[in-house]
Design a protein around this motif. Structure first.
Motif, PDB file in Angstrom:
ATOM      1  N   SER A 175       0.831  -1.197   0.000  1.00 32.18           N
ATOM      2  CA  SER A 175       0.000   0.000   0.000  1.00 32.18           C
ATOM      3  C   SER A 175       0.870   1.253   0.000  1.00 32.18           C
ATOM      4  CB  SER A 175      -0.923  -0.002   1.216  1.00 32.18           C
ATOM      5  OG  SER A 175      -1.839   1.064   1.163  1.00 32.18           O
ATOM      6  N   THR A 176       0.242   2.383  -0.312  1.00 33.27           N
ATOM      7  CA  THR A 176       0.969   3.650  -0.368  1.00 33.27           C
ATOM      8  C   THR A 176       0.464   4.602   0.712  1.00 33.27           C
ATOM      9  OG1 THR A 176      -0.629   4.625  -1.901  1.00 33.27           O
ATOM     10  CG2 THR A 176       1.234   3.403  -2.859  1.00 33.27           C
ATOM     11  N   ASP A 177       1.287   5.570   1.035  1.00 34.38           N
ATOM     12  CA  ASP A 177       0.881   6.592   1.998  1.00 34.38           C
ATOM     13  C   ASP A 177      -0.369   7.329   1.512  1.00 34.38           C
ATOM     14  OD1 ASP A 177       3.089   5.871   3.456  1.00 34.38           O
ATOM     15  OD2 ASP A 177       4.239   7.696   3.012  1.00 34.38           O
ATOM     16  N   SER A 178      -0.403   7.622   0.219  1.00 33.65           N
ATOM     17  CA  SER A 178      -1.533   8.395  -0.317  1.00 33.65           C
ATOM     18  C   SER A 178      -2.830   7.606  -0.234  1.00 33.65           C
ATOM     19  CB  SER A 178      -1.254   8.813  -1.762  1.00 33.65           C
ATOM     20  OG  SER A 178      -1.061   7.683  -2.594  1.00 33.65           O
ATOM     21  N   ASN A 179      -2.772   6.289  -0.502  1.00 33.27           N
ATOM     22  CA  ASN A 179      -3.974   5.465  -0.389  1.00 33.27           C
ATOM     23  C   ASN A 179      -4.454   5.425   1.058  1.00 33.27           C
ATOM     24  OD1 ASN A 179      -5.933   3.338  -1.420  1.00 33.27           O
ATOM     25  ND2 ASN A 179      -4.846   2.186   0.165  1.00 33.27           N
ATOM     26  N   TRP A 180      -3.529   5.176   1.991  1.00 33.27           N
ATOM     27  CA  TRP A 180      -3.887   5.143   3.410  1.00 33.27           C
ATOM     28  C   TRP A 180      -4.567   6.447   3.818  1.00 33.27           C
ATOM     29  CZ3 TRP A 180      -4.095   2.037   7.654  1.00 33.27           C
ATOM     30  CH2 TRP A 180      -4.194   2.657   8.902  1.00 33.27           C
ATOM     31  N   GLN A 181      -3.948   7.581   3.471  1.00 35.59           N
ATOM     32  CA  GLN A 181      -4.465   8.871   3.912  1.00 35.59           C
ATOM     33  C   GLN A 181      -5.833   9.153   3.319  1.00 35.59           C
ATOM     34  OE1 GLN A 181      -2.540  10.666   6.303  1.00 35.59           O
ATOM     35  NE2 GLN A 181      -4.659  11.329   6.579  1.00 35.59           N
ATOM     36  N   HIS A 182      -6.013   8.829   2.036  1.00 37.01           N
ATOM     37  CA  HIS A 182      -7.296   9.090   1.377  1.00 37.01           C
ATOM     38  C   HIS A 182      -8.412   8.284   2.025  1.00 37.01           C
ATOM     39  CE1 HIS A 182     -10.235   9.997  -1.673  1.00 37.01           C
ATOM     40  NE2 HIS A 182     -10.352   8.719  -1.991  1.00 37.01           N
ATOM     41  N   VAL A 183      -8.160   7.009   2.279  1.00 36.33           N
ATOM     42  CA  VAL A 183      -9.190   6.147   2.863  1.00 36.33           C
ATOM     43  C   VAL A 183      -9.541   6.597   4.279  1.00 36.33           C
ATOM     44  CG1 VAL A 183      -9.699   3.786   3.605  1.00 36.33           C
ATOM     45  CG2 VAL A 183      -8.607   4.192   1.401  1.00 36.33           C
ATOM     46  N   ILE A 184      -8.534   6.927   5.068  1.00 32.84           N
ATOM     47  CA  ILE A 184      -8.791   7.419   6.427  1.00 32.84           C
ATOM     48  C   ILE A 184      -9.508   8.765   6.381  1.00 32.84           C
ATOM     49  CG2 ILE A 184      -7.711   8.233   8.558  1.00 32.84           C
ATOM     50  CD1 ILE A 184      -7.628   5.189   8.256  1.00 32.84           C
ATOM     51  N   ASP A 185      -9.086   9.646   5.475  1.00 33.53           N
ATOM     52  CA  ASP A 185      -9.692  10.974   5.377  1.00 33.53           C
ATOM     53  C   ASP A 185     -11.184  10.890   5.073  1.00 33.53           C
ATOM     54  OD1 ASP A 185      -7.336  12.271   5.927  1.00 33.53           O
ATOM     55  OD2 ASP A 185      -6.902  12.825   3.847  1.00 33.53           O
ATOM     56  N   VAL A 186     -11.551  10.086   4.089  1.00 34.72           N
ATOM     57  CA  VAL A 186     -12.959  10.028   3.681  1.00 34.72           C
ATOM     58  C   VAL A 186     -13.799   9.272   4.710  1.00 34.72           C
ATOM     59  CG1 VAL A 186     -14.583   9.217   1.931  1.00 34.72           C
ATOM     60  CG2 VAL A 186     -12.390  10.230   1.238  1.00 34.72           C
ATOM     61  N   ASN A 187     -13.364   8.084   5.074  1.00 37.19           N
ATOM     62  CA  ASN A 187     -14.198   7.218   5.901  1.00 37.19           C
ATOM     63  C   ASN A 187     -14.239   7.629   7.370  1.00 37.19           C
ATOM     64  OD1 ASN A 187     -15.062   4.887   4.056  1.00 37.19           O
ATOM     65  ND2 ASN A 187     -12.869   4.977   3.690  1.00 37.19           N
ATOM     66  N   LEU A 188     -13.095   7.990   7.924  1.00 34.60           N
ATOM     67  CA  LEU A 188     -13.038   8.263   9.358  1.00 34.60           C
ATOM     68  C   LEU A 188     -13.049   9.757   9.661  1.00 34.60           C
ATOM     69  CD1 LEU A 188     -12.868   7.275  12.230  1.00 34.60           C
ATOM     70  CD2 LEU A 188     -10.391   6.988  11.950  1.00 34.60           C
ATOM     71  N   THR A 189     -12.118  10.503   9.075  1.00 33.22           N
ATOM     72  CA  THR A 189     -12.099  11.939   9.340  1.00 33.22           C
ATOM     73  C   THR A 189     -13.360  12.605   8.802  1.00 33.22           C
ATOM     74  OG1 THR A 189      -9.687  11.929   9.227  1.00 33.22           O
ATOM     75  CG2 THR A 189     -10.779  14.061   9.071  1.00 33.22           C
ATOM     76  N   GLY A 190     -13.837  12.161   7.655  1.00 36.00           N
ATOM     77  CA  GLY A 190     -15.076  12.711   7.110  1.00 36.00           C
ATOM     78  C   GLY A 190     -16.252  12.480   8.034  1.00 36.00           C
ATOM     79  N   THR A 191     -16.334  11.300   8.603  1.00 33.45           N
ATOM     80  CA  THR A 191     -17.406  11.014   9.562  1.00 33.45           C
ATOM     81  C   THR A 191     -17.268  11.895  10.792  1.00 33.45           C
ATOM     82  OG1 THR A 191     -17.579   8.722   8.787  1.00 33.45           O
ATOM     83  CG2 THR A 191     -18.440   9.198  10.981  1.00 33.45           C
ATOM     84  N   TYR A 192     -16.044  12.050  11.277  1.00 31.47           N
ATOM     85  CA  TYR A 192     -15.790  12.919  12.430  1.00 31.47           C
ATOM     86  C   TYR A 192     -16.227  14.354  12.156  1.00 31.47           C
ATOM     87  CZ  TYR A 192     -12.856  16.333  14.878  1.00 31.47           C
ATOM     88  OH  TYR A 192     -12.414  17.447  15.531  1.00 31.47           O
ATOM     89  N   LEU A 193     -15.844  14.902  10.994  1.00 28.58           N
ATOM     90  CA  LEU A 193     -16.189  16.284  10.684  1.00 28.58           C
ATOM     91  C   LEU A 193     -17.705  16.461  10.587  1.00 28.58           C
ATOM     92  CD1 LEU A 193     -13.465  17.166   8.012  1.00 28.58           C
ATOM     93  CD2 LEU A 193     -13.561  17.931  10.398  1.00 28.58           C
ATOM     94  N   CYS A 194     -18.378  15.502   9.960  1.00 26.82           N
ATOM     95  CA  CYS A 194     -19.835  15.578   9.869  1.00 26.82           C
ATOM     96  C   CYS A 194     -20.470  15.514  11.255  1.00 26.82           C
ATOM     97  CB  CYS A 194     -20.369  14.445   8.996  1.00 26.82           C
ATOM     98  SG  CYS A 194     -20.007  14.615   7.234  1.00 26.82           S
ATOM     99  N   MET A 195     -20.034  14.562  12.062  1.00 27.31           N
ATOM    100  CA  MET A 195     -20.595  14.437  13.410  1.00 27.31           C
ATOM    101  C   MET A 195     -20.377  15.704  14.224  1.00 27.31           C
ATOM    102  SD  MET A 195     -19.529  10.557  14.447  1.00 27.31           S
ATOM    103  CE  MET A 195     -20.224  10.694  16.095  1.00 27.31           C
ATOM    104  N   ARG A 196     -19.192  16.270  14.138  1.00 25.40           N
ATOM    105  CA  ARG A 196     -18.891  17.462  14.924  1.00 25.40           C
ATOM    106  C   ARG A 196     -19.864  18.594  14.601  1.00 25.40           C
ATOM    107  NH1 ARG A 196     -13.049  20.250  14.420  1.00 25.40           N
ATOM    108  NH2 ARG A 196     -13.903  20.785  12.372  1.00 25.40           N
ATOM    109  N   ALA A 197     -20.089  18.822  13.308  1.00 26.67           N
ATOM    110  CA  ALA A 197     -21.003  19.892  12.902  1.00 26.67           C
ATOM    111  C   ALA A 197     -22.445  19.562  13.270  1.00 26.67           C
ATOM    112  CB  ALA A 197     -20.874  20.137  11.403  1.00 26.67           C
TER     113      ALA A 197
END
Length: 258
Positions: free
Chosen positions: A108-130
């Motif tokens: 795997s690559t750093d960019s793949n890891w970051q993209h998947v975490i950003d959308v699935n986990l960080t994206g959920t966090y940002l939505c929940m926070r708002a």
């Protein structure tokens, strides 16, 4: 899943992310049929607008907001649209997600890891926070996050980043459920098994999984359908689930019961 007569979500305002296709599009149609007023969000504007048309043609009330769930300002604008348009925010189905590359972890690559975490986990966090900021002021609300059976068990499909992110969604949901229970806000996760969506088709095309193997993961020996996941999310958002919080609900044809 309603159990009683009448729409589950009559008069409620709901946000649905990842609304352009798959489970998100099905959720838009199901939530609207249950009486909800909708804010539909997706980074795919064309697909999101198509979903909006489907909802409106069926008599539903909705608006579409082009939203990248990894961008704080866009997420905040999405939630502000719900309040400005409909006056409040009763429930949210944070469903946007991506699977990423299907490769062994060591390849795997750093960019793949970051993209998947950003959308699935960080994206959920940002939505929940708002969303939770608005619901806290109201002293009421319900949030449902899309995790996966990959959020409950390991999956041997070269999806280490996806599995890590979806486990994170379950943990985030449980933590928020405890934090906000005293404000009459419920937070749950829905954990689909193999469902016929573009995401599953991508995994199959990558060679990481065959359709036969996907069916075989589930004792019911078939793929799930997006409306089946959407109905579970609608029930969790509804008042009929008023004593349900902190749950990671499998909707997986029995895949995780063994």
């Amino acid at each position: 899943m309603s159990g009683t007569a009448g729409p589950l979500l009559e008069g409620k305002t709901a946000i649905i992310t990842g609304a352009a296709a798959g489970i998100g599009r099905a959720a838009a149609q199901v939530f609207a049929a249950h009486g909800a007023r909708l804010v539909l969000a997706d980074v795919d504007a064309r697909g999101g607008e198509d979903t909006l048309v489907l909802v409106e043609q069926a008599g539903g009330k909705a608006v579409f907001v082009e939203t990248d769930v990894t961008v704080t300002d866009q997420v905040d604008a999405m939630v502000e649209t719900a309040v400005r348009t409909f006056g409040r925010l009763d429930c949210a189905f944070n469903n946007a997600g991506t699977d990423g590359d299907s490769v062994p972890l060591a390849q795997s690559t750093d960019s793949n890891w970051q993209h998947v975490i950003d959308v699935n986990l960080t994206g959920t966090y940002l939505c929940m926070r708002a969303e939770l900021r608005v619901m806290s002021a109201q002293q009421a609300g319900s949030v449902v996050n899309t995790s996966s059976i990959a959020g409950l068990v390991g999956v041997n499909m070269g999806l280490s980043a996806y599995t890590a992110a979806k486990h994170g969604v379950v943990g985030l949901s449980k933590a928020a459920a405890l934090e906000y229970a005293h404000k009459n806000i419920r937070v749950n996760a829905v954990c689909p098994g193999a469902v016929r969506t573009d995401l599953l088709d991508h995994v199959i095309r990558s060679g990481a999984l065959t359709e036969e193997a996907a069916r075989g993961l589930q004792p019911l020996d078939r793929l799930g359908a997006p409306p089946e996941i959407a109905q579970a999310a609608a029930w969790l958002c509804s008042d009929q689930a008023s004593f349900v919080t902190g749950v990671a609900m499998p909707v997986d044809g029995g895949a995780t019961c063994g």
